[in-house]
Design a protein around this motif. Sequence first.
Motif, short mmCIF file in Angstrom:
data_model
loop_
_atom_site.label_atom_id
_atom_site.label_comp_id
_atom_site.label_asym_id
_atom_site.label_seq_id
_atom_site.Cartn_x
_atom_site.Cartn_y
_atom_site.Cartn_z
N ARG A 136 -5.65 -7.99 11.84
CA ARG A 136 -6.73 -7.23 11.20
C ARG A 136 -6.90 -7.59 9.73
O ARG A 136 -8.01 -7.49 9.19
N TYR A 137 -5.82 -7.99 9.08
CA TYR A 137 -5.86 -8.31 7.66
C TYR A 137 -5.63 -9.81 7.48
O TYR A 137 -4.85 -10.42 8.23
N ARG A 193 0.84 -1.19 0.00
CA ARG A 193 0.00 0.00 0.00
C ARG A 193 0.88 1.24 0.00
O ARG A 193 2.04 1.21 0.44
N VAL A 209 2.41 -5.12 2.89
CA VAL A 209 1.26 -5.43 3.73
C VAL A 209 1.21 -6.93 4.04
O VAL A 209 1.18 -7.32 5.21
N VAL A 248 -0.53 -4.75 10.46
CA VAL A 248 -1.83 -5.29 10.03
C VAL A 248 -2.15 -6.65 10.64
O VAL A 248 -3.23 -7.19 10.43
N GLU A 276 -5.60 5.68 9.29
CA GLU A 276 -4.23 5.54 8.80
C GLU A 276 -4.06 4.39 7.81
O GLU A 276 -2.98 4.23 7.22
N ASP A 277 -5.08 3.61 7.60
CA ASP A 277 -5.05 2.57 6.57
C ASP A 277 -5.38 3.14 5.19
O ASP A 277 -5.30 2.42 4.19
N LEU A 309 -10.80 -1.28 10.18
CA LEU A 309 -10.01 -0.29 9.47
C LEU A 309 -9.84 0.99 10.28
O LEU A 309 -10.73 1.40 11.04
N LYS A 310 -8.70 1.61 10.08
CA LYS A 310 -8.35 2.86 10.75
C LYS A 310 -8.10 3.93 9.70
O LYS A 310 -7.72 3.61 8.57
N TYR A 335 -3.93 0.49 -2.55
CA TYR A 335 -3.47 -0.87 -2.28
C TYR A 335 -3.13 -1.55 -3.61
O TYR A 335 -3.94 -1.57 -4.52
N VAL A 379 -9.72 -6.96 4.91
CA VAL A 379 -9.22 -5.92 5.81
C VAL A 379 -10.33 -5.55 6.78
O VAL A 379 -11.42 -5.15 6.40
#
Length: 128
Positions: free
Chosen positions: A67-68, A38, A48, A64, A89-90, A86-87, A94, A83
């Motif tokens: 979360r991923y 990303r 990632v 990640v 900052e994500d 999510l935040k 991608y 994903v």
Amino acid sequence: QVQVVESGGGLVQAGGSLRLSCTTSGRTFSSYAMGWFRQAPGKVREFVARVSWGGSSTKYSDFVKGRYTISRDNAKNTVYLQVNRLKPEDTAVYYCAADRSTVRSASSIPLPQAYDYWGQGTHVTVSS
């Protein structure tokens, strides 16, 4: 020439989820390790996740983990990136990439130069 096409990006609220997909052309998809990177605005492209050609081995960046989830379906020439949580900052473009090498050192896995074919990217925007 292998073509790589990503899809599934979009705008999502913080805490939400997306499923990114990446399809490749050609009959050799199952022999490639596949990775997701990303790139946020003004930042360098960062690793990632990666999945081995058979899908049995995966690797994630620390930011990640948990979360991923990366997975692949060789019958469909497709790799996925689920994903979750999510935040903001994500937020990034991608990219999906294919690695032709059958042997790759652990230290080189996160490096963009280790991958031979790249897609155009799919945008993920996470609102707070």
